[in-house]
Design a protein around this motif. Structure first.
Motif, PDB file in Angstrom:
ATOM      1  N   VAL A  34     -71.951  -1.684  24.474  1.00  0.00           N
ATOM      2  CA  VAL A  34     -71.233  -2.776  23.824  1.00  0.00           C
ATOM      3  C   VAL A  34     -71.910  -3.191  22.524  1.00  0.00           C
ATOM      4  CG1 VAL A  34     -70.312  -3.605  26.008  1.00  0.00           C
ATOM      5  CG2 VAL A  34     -72.457  -4.579  25.140  1.00  0.00           C
ATOM      6  N   LEU A  35     -73.139  -2.740  22.347  1.00  0.00           N
ATOM      7  CA  LEU A  35     -73.889  -3.058  21.135  1.00  0.00           C
ATOM      8  C   LEU A  35     -74.691  -1.844  20.710  1.00  0.00           C
ATOM      9  CD1 LEU A  35     -74.992  -5.113  19.020  1.00  0.00           C
ATOM     10  CD2 LEU A  35     -76.788  -5.675  20.685  1.00  0.00           C
ATOM     11  N   GLN A  36     -74.595  -1.509  19.430  1.00  0.00           N
ATOM     12  CA  GLN A  36     -75.445  -0.480  18.831  1.00  0.00           C
ATOM     13  C   GLN A  36     -76.258  -1.136  17.732  1.00  0.00           C
ATOM     14  OE1 GLN A  36     -73.429   2.944  17.170  1.00  0.00           O
ATOM     15  NE2 GLN A  36     -75.257   3.707  16.155  1.00  0.00           N
ATOM     16  N   LEU A  37     -77.566  -1.004  17.829  1.00  0.00           N
ATOM     17  CA  LEU A  37     -78.472  -1.494  16.796  1.00  0.00           C
ATOM     18  C   LEU A  37     -78.934  -0.309  15.966  1.00  0.00           C
ATOM     19  CD1 LEU A  37     -80.630  -3.846  19.052  1.00  0.00           C
ATOM     20  CD2 LEU A  37     -78.834  -4.563  17.451  1.00  0.00           C
ATOM     21  N   SER A  38     -78.828  -0.423  14.646  1.00  0.00           N
ATOM     22  CA  SER A  38     -79.195   0.678  13.758  1.00  0.00           C
ATOM     23  C   SER A  38     -80.164   0.186  12.698  1.00  0.00           C
ATOM     24  CB  SER A  38     -77.948   1.267  13.087  1.00  0.00           C
ATOM     25  OG  SER A  38     -77.056   1.789  14.050  1.00  0.00           O
ATOM     26  N   ARG A  39     -81.184   0.997  12.431  1.00  0.00           N
ATOM     27  CA  ARG A  39     -82.197   0.620  11.460  1.00  0.00           C
ATOM     28  C   ARG A  39     -81.614   0.610  10.045  1.00  0.00           C
ATOM     29  NH1 ARG A  39     -87.452   1.159  12.442  1.00  0.00           N
ATOM     30  NH2 ARG A  39     -87.047   2.764  14.017  1.00  0.00           N
ATOM     31  N   ALA A  40     -81.921  -0.453   9.299  1.00  0.00           N
ATOM     32  CA  ALA A  40     -81.466  -0.575   7.916  1.00  0.00           C
ATOM     33  C   ALA A  40     -82.411  -1.495   7.163  1.00  0.00           C
ATOM     34  CB  ALA A  40     -80.040  -1.117   7.865  1.00  0.00           C
ATOM     35  N   GLU A  41     -82.260  -1.557   5.854  1.00  0.00           N
ATOM     36  CA  GLU A  41     -83.147  -2.389   5.051  1.00  0.00           C
ATOM     37  C   GLU A  41     -82.848  -3.868   5.205  1.00  0.00           C
ATOM     38  OE1 GLU A  41     -83.054  -1.118   1.010  1.00  0.00           O
ATOM     39  OE2 GLU A  41     -84.019   0.826   1.416  1.00  0.00           O
ATOM     40  N   ARG A  42     -81.600  -4.207   5.591  1.00  0.00           N
ATOM     41  CA  ARG A  42     -81.202  -5.603   5.680  1.00  0.00           C
ATOM     42  C   ARG A  42     -80.099  -5.759   6.708  1.00  0.00           C
ATOM     43  NH1 ARG A  42     -78.928  -7.403   0.176  1.00  0.00           N
ATOM     44  NH2 ARG A  42     -77.401  -8.624   1.326  1.00  0.00           N
ATOM     45  N   ASN A  43     -79.870  -6.977   7.127  1.00  0.00           N
ATOM     46  CA  ASN A  43     -78.819  -7.248   8.096  1.00  0.00           C
ATOM     47  C   ASN A  43     -77.452  -6.886   7.528  1.00  0.00           C
ATOM     48  OD1 ASN A  43     -80.772  -8.340   9.762  1.00  0.00           O
ATOM     49  ND2 ASN A  43     -80.217 -10.468   9.356  1.00  0.00           N
ATOM     50  N   ALA A  44     -76.620  -6.300   8.370  1.00  0.00           N
ATOM     51  CA  ALA A  44     -75.253  -5.969   7.971  1.00  0.00           C
ATOM     52  C   ALA A  44     -74.455  -5.586   9.204  1.00  0.00           C
ATOM     53  CB  ALA A  44     -75.232  -4.821   6.957  1.00  0.00           C
ATOM     54  N   LEU A  45     -73.145  -5.634   9.055  1.00  0.00           N
ATOM     55  CA  LEU A  45     -72.254  -5.117  10.079  1.00  0.00           C
ATOM     56  C   LEU A  45     -72.129  -3.615   9.885  1.00  0.00           C
ATOM     57  CD1 LEU A  45     -70.139  -5.645  12.359  1.00  0.00           C
ATOM     58  CD2 LEU A  45     -68.439  -5.841  10.526  1.00  0.00           C
ATOM     59  N   GLY A  46     -72.401  -2.868  10.935  1.00  0.00           N
ATOM     60  CA  GLY A  46     -72.215  -1.427  10.846  1.00  0.00           C
ATOM     61  C   GLY A  46     -70.773  -1.037  11.101  1.00  0.00           C
ATOM     62  N   ARG A  47     -70.262  -1.475  12.251  1.00  0.00           N
ATOM     63  CA  ARG A  47     -68.915  -1.040  12.650  1.00  0.00           C
ATOM     64  C   ARG A  47     -68.428  -1.943  13.782  1.00  0.00           C
ATOM     65  NH1 ARG A  47     -70.442   3.626  14.038  1.00  0.00           N
ATOM     66  NH2 ARG A  47     -70.560   3.301  16.288  1.00  0.00           N
ATOM     67  N   ILE A  48     -67.133  -2.202  13.777  1.00  0.00           N
ATOM     68  CA  ILE A  48     -66.464  -2.848  14.904  1.00  0.00           C
ATOM     69  C   ILE A  48     -65.607  -1.783  15.578  1.00  0.00           C
ATOM     70  CG2 ILE A  48     -64.978  -4.741  15.642  1.00  0.00           C
ATOM     71  CD1 ILE A  48     -65.408  -5.969  12.846  1.00  0.00           C
ATOM     72  N   SER A  49     -65.705  -1.654  16.896  1.00  0.00           N
ATOM     73  CA  SER A  49     -64.966  -0.609  17.608  1.00  0.00           C
ATOM     74  C   SER A  49     -63.927  -1.223  18.536  1.00  0.00           C
ATOM     75  CB  SER A  49     -65.929   0.267  18.419  1.00  0.00           C
ATOM     76  OG  SER A  49     -66.824   0.937  17.568  1.00  0.00           O
ATOM     77  N   PHE A  50     -62.684  -0.786  18.359  1.00  0.00           N
ATOM     78  CA  PHE A  50     -61.584  -1.217  19.213  1.00  0.00           C
ATOM     79  C   PHE A  50     -61.105  -0.040  20.057  1.00  0.00           C
ATOM     80  CE2 PHE A  50     -61.206  -4.337  15.770  1.00  0.00           C
ATOM     81  CZ  PHE A  50     -61.064  -5.519  16.501  1.00  0.00           C
ATOM     82  N   ALA A  51     -60.739  -0.336  21.284  1.00  0.00           N
ATOM     83  CA  ALA A  51     -60.182   0.683  22.170  1.00  0.00           C
ATOM     84  C   ALA A  51     -58.677   0.787  21.961  1.00  0.00           C
ATOM     85  CB  ALA A  51     -60.475   0.336  23.620  1.00  0.00           C
ATOM     86  N   VAL A  52     -58.187   2.024  21.883  1.00  0.00           N
ATOM     87  CA  VAL A  52     -56.761   2.304  21.985  1.00  0.00           C
ATOM     88  C   VAL A  52     -56.581   3.226  23.185  1.00  0.00           C
ATOM     89  CG1 VAL A  52     -56.373   1.978  19.524  1.00  0.00           C
ATOM     90  CG2 VAL A  52     -56.866   4.260  20.379  1.00  0.00           C
ATOM     91  N   ARG A  53     -55.356   3.462  23.595  1.00  0.00           N
ATOM     92  CA  ARG A  53     -55.160   4.118  24.891  1.00  0.00           C
ATOM     93  C   ARG A  53     -55.174   5.648  24.833  1.00  0.00           C
ATOM     94  NH1 ARG A  53     -54.008   0.484  28.756  1.00  0.00           N
ATOM     95  NH2 ARG A  53     -53.217  -1.565  28.144  1.00  0.00           N
ATOM     96  N   THR A  54     -54.620   6.260  23.776  1.00  0.00           N
ATOM     97  CA  THR A  54     -54.446   7.711  23.790  1.00  0.00           C
ATOM     98  C   THR A  54     -54.835   8.334  22.455  1.00  0.00           C
ATOM     99  OG1 THR A  54     -52.156   7.656  22.985  1.00  0.00           O
ATOM    100  CG2 THR A  54     -52.492   7.414  25.369  1.00  0.00           C
TER     101      THR A  54
END
Length: 315
Positions: A55-75
């Motif tokens: 539910v959470l992915q933490l990724s190394r970067a130089e500063r705080n930022a949003l990496g990605r928002i993931s939504f589920a679809v069915r097919t």
């Protein structure tokens, strides 16, 4: 546009960029209540008690930022059709439909919204065995609040293109959008720059919510704001800061929407409606500063130099 390009099923996960991945990984796994499912030098993937691989992915970067928002679809067919229609609308795709080579597997695409946020639409991700909900730890991510420079444009894109529905407004300052029966999976807050306001994690009940706050207290961590209960969404809230300074929330009891019966309303922005219990009081300057974050233009441009934080509101 007559029909949106896709119907989202649920908010699956959030990726956050942080400078000190070790400290943040330790916080979310040892204090916040998530569990590490995989990690490497630059990334950590964490799960809740629910079936989602992470539910959470933490990724190394130089500063705080949003990496990605993931939504589920069915097919997969929905992913492919969404890609075709997004392309026709001129919406940029960072990843064309195909197998996702991430640790969670799956099939999906990544689009870019009008403010540069990366949004993943995916299906067929790996699942994990749900865990007992006896402990006061999160089930998963339930919503994310995003600061926007143009709330009307953001709402238009997420409703008309991605098929979300507006549940409520907080005057013309915040908009709460849903993709299923939960009152909101995304909320937008009008602000001076684009950034993450906070990420909320669902607790199984109000009892779990309060016990979770107690557990954090035993770790020497006290809320930035809360506990309380919001008017819009009716959910309980208690906000904290992680080691990167990003705001994370424990919440429970979010309002459930019956589509044919729900009436969208505009809430007044007054203390008694931001906290129905009256236990938390209005958000402090410290809370507002944390929720303002730093400017994040995402995929649109390289990160700009940090700006002085400006107060923003949250719910």
């Amino acid at each position: 546009m007559e029909q949106p390009v896709v119907r989202l099923h649920s908010l699956r996960s959030v990726q956050l960029h942080v400078p000190d991945i070790a400290a943040c990984s330790d916080f979310y796994s040892e204090v916040w209540g998530l569990s590490v499912v995989d990690r490497d030098t630059d990334d950590t993937w964490l799960r809740g008690t629910g079936p989602s691989h992470h539910v959470l992915q933490l990724s190394r970067a130089e500063r705080n930022a949003l990496g990605r928002i993931s939504f589920a679809v069915r097919t997969r067919a929905e992913v492919d059709e969404a890609a075709r229609r997004l392309t026709a609308l001129g919406v940029p795709l960072l990843r064309e439909p195909g197998s996702l080579e991430d640790v969670g597997g799956g099939y999906g695409l990544v689009l870019v919204d009008p403010e540069g946020r990366r949004v993943e639409l995916s299906c067929d991700l790996f699942s994990v065995t749900p865990r007992s909900r006896d402990q006061a730890v999160p089930i998963g991510v339930t919503h994310v609040v995003l600061n926007t420079v143009d709330i009307d444009r953001a709402v238009e894109f997420y409703t008309q293109v991605l098929g979300m529905r507006v549940s409520d407004w907080s005057e013309h300052q915040m908009a709460f959008l849903r993709c299923n029966t939960d009152h909101h999976s995304i909320a937008f807050n009008q602000a001076a720059w684009t950034s993450v306001n906070h990420v909320a994690y669902e607790m199984a009940s109000m009892d779990h919510f309060m016990r979770g706050i107690g557990s954090l207290k035993h770790h020497g961590i006290t809320p930035l704001w809360g506990p309380g209960r919001h008017g819009p969404g009716n959910n309980t809230f208690s906000y904290f800061a992680d080691p990167a300074g990003l705001v994370c929330e424990y919440t429970s009891d979010v309002a459930q929407v019956v589509e044919d019966q729900w009436l969208c309303r505009v809430w007044r922005r007054v203390p008694e409606l931001s906290d129905l219990w009256g236990t938390a009081g209005p958000p402090s300057q410290d809370v507002r500063t944390h929720m303002a974050g730093i400017e994040d233009r995402g995929a649109l441009a390289a990160p700009a130099a940090p700006a002085a934080s400006e107060p923003v509101s949250a719910s």
